[in-house]
Design a protein around this motif. Sequence first.
Motif, PDB file in Angstrom:
ATOM      1  N   GLY A  72       0.843   7.302  13.253  1.00  0.00           N
ATOM      2  CA  GLY A  72       1.992   6.552  13.770  1.00  0.00           C
ATOM      3  C   GLY A  72       2.238   5.265  13.006  1.00  0.00           C
ATOM      4  O   GLY A  72       2.845   4.328  13.516  1.00  0.00           O
ATOM      5  N   LEU A  73       1.758   5.215  11.757  1.00  0.00           N
ATOM      6  CA  LEU A  73       1.957   4.012  10.940  1.00  0.00           C
ATOM      7  C   LEU A  73       2.840   4.346   9.744  1.00  0.00           C
ATOM      8  O   LEU A  73       2.788   5.482   9.229  1.00  0.00           O
ATOM      9  N   PRO A  74       3.629   3.379   9.235  1.00  0.00           N
ATOM     10  CA  PRO A  74       4.405   3.658   8.026  1.00  0.00           C
ATOM     11  C   PRO A  74       3.462   3.910   6.845  1.00  0.00           C
ATOM     12  O   PRO A  74       2.358   3.359   6.809  1.00  0.00           O
ATOM     13  N   SER A  75       3.890   4.746   5.890  1.00  0.00           N
ATOM     14  CA  SER A  75       3.009   5.008   4.738  1.00  0.00           C
ATOM     15  C   SER A  75       3.001   3.831   3.773  1.00  0.00           C
ATOM     16  O   SER A  75       2.060   3.617   3.022  1.00  0.00           O
ATOM     17  N   ILE A  76       4.108   3.066   3.792  1.00  0.00           N
ATOM     18  CA  ILE A  76       4.178   1.910   2.889  1.00  0.00           C
ATOM     19  C   ILE A  76       4.369   0.656   3.726  1.00  0.00           C
ATOM     20  O   ILE A  76       5.261   0.591   4.568  1.00  0.00           O
ATOM     21  N   MET A  77       3.487  -0.339   3.521  1.00  0.00           N
ATOM     22  CA  MET A  77       3.651  -1.629   4.201  1.00  0.00           C
ATOM     23  C   MET A  77       3.432  -2.707   3.145  1.00  0.00           C
ATOM     24  O   MET A  77       2.643  -2.517   2.225  1.00  0.00           O
ATOM     25  N   ALA A  78       4.120  -3.806   3.280  1.00  0.00           N
ATOM     26  CA  ALA A  78       4.000  -4.824   2.243  1.00  0.00           C
ATOM     27  C   ALA A  78       4.052  -6.222   2.836  1.00  0.00           C
ATOM     28  O   ALA A  78       4.784  -6.481   3.780  1.00  0.00           O
ATOM     29  N   ILE A  79       3.249  -7.107   2.244  1.00  0.00           N
ATOM     30  CA  ILE A  79       3.212  -8.523   2.624  1.00  0.00           C
ATOM     31  C   ILE A  79       3.464  -9.335   1.355  1.00  0.00           C
ATOM     32  O   ILE A  79       2.999  -8.958   0.282  1.00  0.00           O
ATOM     33  N   LEU A  80       4.199 -10.420   1.483  1.00  0.00           N
ATOM     34  CA  LEU A  80       4.488 -11.228   0.294  1.00  0.00           C
ATOM     35  C   LEU A  80       4.119 -12.687   0.558  1.00  0.00           C
ATOM     36  O   LEU A  80       4.440 -13.230   1.617  1.00  0.00           O
ATOM     37  N   ILE A  81       3.403 -13.278  -0.388  1.00  0.00           N
ATOM     38  CA  ILE A  81       3.116 -14.721  -0.331  1.00  0.00           C
ATOM     39  C   ILE A  81       4.118 -15.390  -1.256  1.00  0.00           C
ATOM     40  O   ILE A  81       4.202 -15.042  -2.447  1.00  0.00           O
ATOM     41  N   TYR A  82       4.900 -16.300  -0.695  1.00  0.00           N
ATOM     42  CA  TYR A  82       5.997 -16.944  -1.424  1.00  0.00           C
ATOM     43  C   TYR A  82       5.617 -18.407  -1.671  1.00  0.00           C
ATOM     44  O   TYR A  82       5.365 -19.149  -0.709  1.00  0.00           O
ATOM     45  N   THR A 117       4.182 -26.612  -7.458  1.00  0.00           N
ATOM     46  CA  THR A 117       2.955 -27.148  -6.860  1.00  0.00           C
ATOM     47  C   THR A 117       1.976 -26.041  -6.459  1.00  0.00           C
ATOM     48  O   THR A 117       0.813 -26.302  -6.175  1.00  0.00           O
ATOM     49  N   GLY A 118       2.465 -24.828  -6.360  1.00  0.00           N
ATOM     50  CA  GLY A 118       1.630 -23.717  -5.879  1.00  0.00           C
ATOM     51  C   GLY A 118       1.583 -23.628  -4.369  1.00  0.00           C
ATOM     52  O   GLY A 118       0.934 -22.737  -3.807  1.00  0.00           O
ATOM     53  N   TYR A 119       2.277 -24.549  -3.665  1.00  0.00           N
ATOM     54  CA  TYR A 119       2.205 -24.576  -2.199  1.00  0.00           C
ATOM     55  C   TYR A 119       2.726 -23.257  -1.602  1.00  0.00           C
ATOM     56  O   TYR A 119       3.801 -22.793  -1.971  1.00  0.00           O
ATOM     57  N   PRO A 120       1.962 -22.650  -0.671  1.00  0.00           N
ATOM     58  CA  PRO A 120       2.451 -21.402  -0.048  1.00  0.00           C
ATOM     59  C   PRO A 120       3.535 -21.715   0.987  1.00  0.00           C
ATOM     60  O   PRO A 120       3.234 -22.123   2.091  1.00  0.00           O
ATOM     61  N   LEU A 121       4.777 -21.531   0.606  1.00  0.00           N
ATOM     62  CA  LEU A 121       5.899 -21.891   1.476  1.00  0.00           C
ATOM     63  C   LEU A 121       6.081 -20.893   2.606  1.00  0.00           C
ATOM     64  O   LEU A 121       6.521 -21.250   3.689  1.00  0.00           O
ATOM     65  N   ALA A 122       5.758 -19.631   2.313  1.00  0.00           N
ATOM     66  CA  ALA A 122       5.952 -18.611   3.359  1.00  0.00           C
ATOM     67  C   ALA A 122       5.059 -17.404   3.134  1.00  0.00           C
ATOM     68  O   ALA A 122       4.670 -17.099   2.000  1.00  0.00           O
ATOM     69  N   ILE A 123       4.729 -16.757   4.243  1.00  0.00           N
ATOM     70  CA  ILE A 123       4.069 -15.450   4.200  1.00  0.00           C
ATOM     71  C   ILE A 123       4.995 -14.538   4.995  1.00  0.00           C
ATOM     72  O   ILE A 123       5.313 -14.832   6.153  1.00  0.00           O
ATOM     73  N   MET A 124       5.484 -13.500   4.330  1.00  0.00           N
ATOM     74  CA  MET A 124       6.501 -12.684   5.011  1.00  0.00           C
ATOM     75  C   MET A 124       6.233 -11.195   4.847  1.00  0.00           C
ATOM     76  O   MET A 124       5.634 -10.774   3.850  1.00  0.00           O
ATOM     77  N   ASP A 125       6.665 -10.428   5.829  1.00  0.00           N
ATOM     78  CA  ASP A 125       6.615  -8.981   5.669  1.00  0.00           C
ATOM     79  C   ASP A 125       7.570  -8.621   4.530  1.00  0.00           C
ATOM     80  O   ASP A 125       8.642  -9.212   4.399  1.00  0.00           O
ATOM     81  N   ALA A 126       7.157  -7.659   3.701  1.00  0.00           N
ATOM     82  CA  ALA A 126       8.014  -7.300   2.561  1.00  0.00           C
ATOM     83  C   ALA A 126       8.340  -5.809   2.551  1.00  0.00           C
ATOM     84  O   ALA A 126       8.752  -5.266   1.531  1.00  0.00           O
ATOM     85  N   THR A 127       8.171  -5.140   3.685  1.00  0.00           N
ATOM     86  CA  THR A 127       8.459  -3.706   3.742  1.00  0.00           C
ATOM     87  C   THR A 127       9.955  -3.457   3.535  1.00  0.00           C
ATOM     88  O   THR A 127      10.354  -2.615   2.725  1.00  0.00           O
ATOM     89  N   ASN A 153       0.834  -1.214   0.000  1.00  0.00           N
ATOM     90  CA  ASN A 153       0.000   0.000   0.000  1.00  0.00           C
ATOM     91  C   ASN A 153       0.864   1.257   0.000  1.00  0.00           C
ATOM     92  O   ASN A 153       2.042   1.204   0.346  1.00  0.00           O
ATOM     93  N   VAL A 154       0.278   2.375  -0.395  1.00  0.00           N
ATOM     94  CA  VAL A 154       0.879   3.695  -0.156  1.00  0.00           C
ATOM     95  C   VAL A 154      -0.231   4.576   0.422  1.00  0.00           C
ATOM     96  O   VAL A 154      -1.200   4.893  -0.271  1.00  0.00           O
ATOM     97  N   HIS A 155      -0.112   4.902   1.713  1.00  0.00           N
ATOM     98  CA  HIS A 155      -1.083   5.773   2.396  1.00  0.00           C
ATOM     99  C   HIS A 155      -0.302   6.904   3.038  1.00  0.00           C
ATOM    100  O   HIS A 155       0.254   6.752   4.136  1.00  0.00           O
ATOM    101  N   LEU A 156      -0.207   8.023   2.318  1.00  0.00           N
ATOM    102  CA  LEU A 156       0.700   9.085   2.756  1.00  0.00           C
ATOM    103  C   LEU A 156       0.258   9.759   4.056  1.00  0.00           C
ATOM    104  O   LEU A 156       1.063  10.376   4.737  1.00  0.00           O
ATOM    105  N   GLY A 157      -1.022   9.621   4.428  1.00  0.00           N
ATOM    106  CA  GLY A 157      -1.494  10.250   5.667  1.00  0.00           C
ATOM    107  C   GLY A 157      -1.214   9.418   6.914  1.00  0.00           C
ATOM    108  O   GLY A 157      -1.537   9.813   8.036  1.00  0.00           O
TER     109      GLY A 157
END
Length: 320
Positions: A77-87, A92-102, A68-72
Motif C-alpha cells: 500500500g505504498l507508492p513505488s517512488i517517493m522522494a524528499i528534497l533538501i533545499y 551559505t549552505g543554510y537548509p531553507l526547506a525540506i520538502m516532499d518531492a514525489t 527510491n524505486v521499490h516496485l514491490g
Amino acid sequence: MSTMFLSRSEVRDLLDMREVIGAVEQAFKDWAQGKAKMPTKSYMLVEKGDFRAMPGAIPGAAGVKWVNVHLGNSKLGLPSIMAILIYSDPDTGYPLAIMDATDITAYRTGATAAIASKYLARKNSRTLGLVGAGHQAYTQLMAHAGLFKLKEIKAFDIKKEAVDKLIKTFPQHPIKGGSLEDTVASDIVCTITPAREPVVKKAWVKPGTHINAIGADAEGKEELEPSILKEAMVVVDDMKQSSLAGEINVPVRKGLYKVEDVYGTLGEVISGKKRGRADDRAITIFDSTGVAIEDIATAQLVYKKAKAKGGYLSREFVEE
Ligand SMILES: NC(=O)c1ccc[n+]([C@@H]2O[C@H](COP(=O)([O-])OP(=O)(O)OC[C@H]3O[C@@H](n4cnc5c(N)ncnc54)[C@H](O)[C@@H]3O)[C@@H](O)[C@H]2O)c1
C-alpha cells in the motif's frame, strides 16, 4: 533563520504546470550556459529496490533529491517512488526547506518532456500517445495539453484499469484507450513504462513522430526497438547519464547504437546552440533520465510560493 517543512499535499497545492515548464526550461538554458552545476546522479541498489541521490545547483538555489524505486511497494500500500528534497541557500549552505518531492518529480518530468516536444515535435502536432498510464502519464498529459492544441489523446497500458482511471481523471480532455500500435501512431508519443525490453516496434512509428522516451532511467531498462534510435535524431537530457541509464543504455552496451550518434542535449537545443526539428518527416527522440536541475528549479518555485504564502511548519533546525 528557520527551516521550512513541506508535506506532499502542501507541495502539490503549490505546483502549477505552466510555472514548472517555465522554470525547468530556464534551468536547462542556465545549465547549457555554464550557470548551473550538477554531478551525475548516483545509484545505490538494495535488496528490494534502489535509491538515487541527485544534487544540483541553479542560480539562487541548491539542493539534493533522495528518491527510491521499490516496485514491490504496491503490495504494502505504498507508492513505488517517493522522494524528499533538501533545499539550501547556495551562498551559505543554510537548509531553507525540506520538502516532499514525489509530485515535484512527476511535474518536472512532464514539464521536461513537453519542453522537448516544443523543440522537437512538429509544430502542428495534434495527437498524443501515452504508452503506460501510471503516475507519470498524468503529468505528461497535463504538460502537453498546456503547450499543444490536442484533438486526440490515446493511452495504452497492460492494465486496462490504469487507462480507465486516467480517462476518468481528465474528463475535460479527449482521451481514449487504444491498442499499443494505435497509440504509437500519434504525432507525439510518451513512453512511460518500467519496461526492460522494447515495447515500441519500429514498424509502428510513422515519419514525423516525436517520442519522449521517459521510462528508461536506470541500467537495463529500455522501451524502444534499437532500430528506431538508429534512424532518429536523438536528443538526451545528459549525455553521461543517458548512456549509462537512459533509453540508449542497453543498445550502447550491446553495440547496437553509438553515443557519438546522439544529436545533442536538450540544453543545447533550448539555448539555440543546436537546432531543433528541421524536417517534418524526421523521427525525433528525447531520451529522458531525469536530472537534478529540473527538481531544484521546481523546488525553487515551491519554496518561493510557500515563503510568500506563509503559515507552514518551520523549525530552528540549525542550532549552535
Ligand atoms: N525520466 C524521468 O525523469 C523519469 C521520472 C520518473 C519516472 N521515470 C520512470 O518512468 C516509468 C514509469 O513511472 P511511473 O511513476 O509512471 O510508474 P507506475 O508504476 O505508476 O506506472 C507504470 C505503468 O506502466 C504500465 N506498464 C508496465 N509495463 C508495460 C508495458 N510493457 N506496456 C504498457 N504499459 C506497461 C504499468 O501497468 C503501469 O500502469 C518508470 O520506469 C520510472 O522509473 C522516469
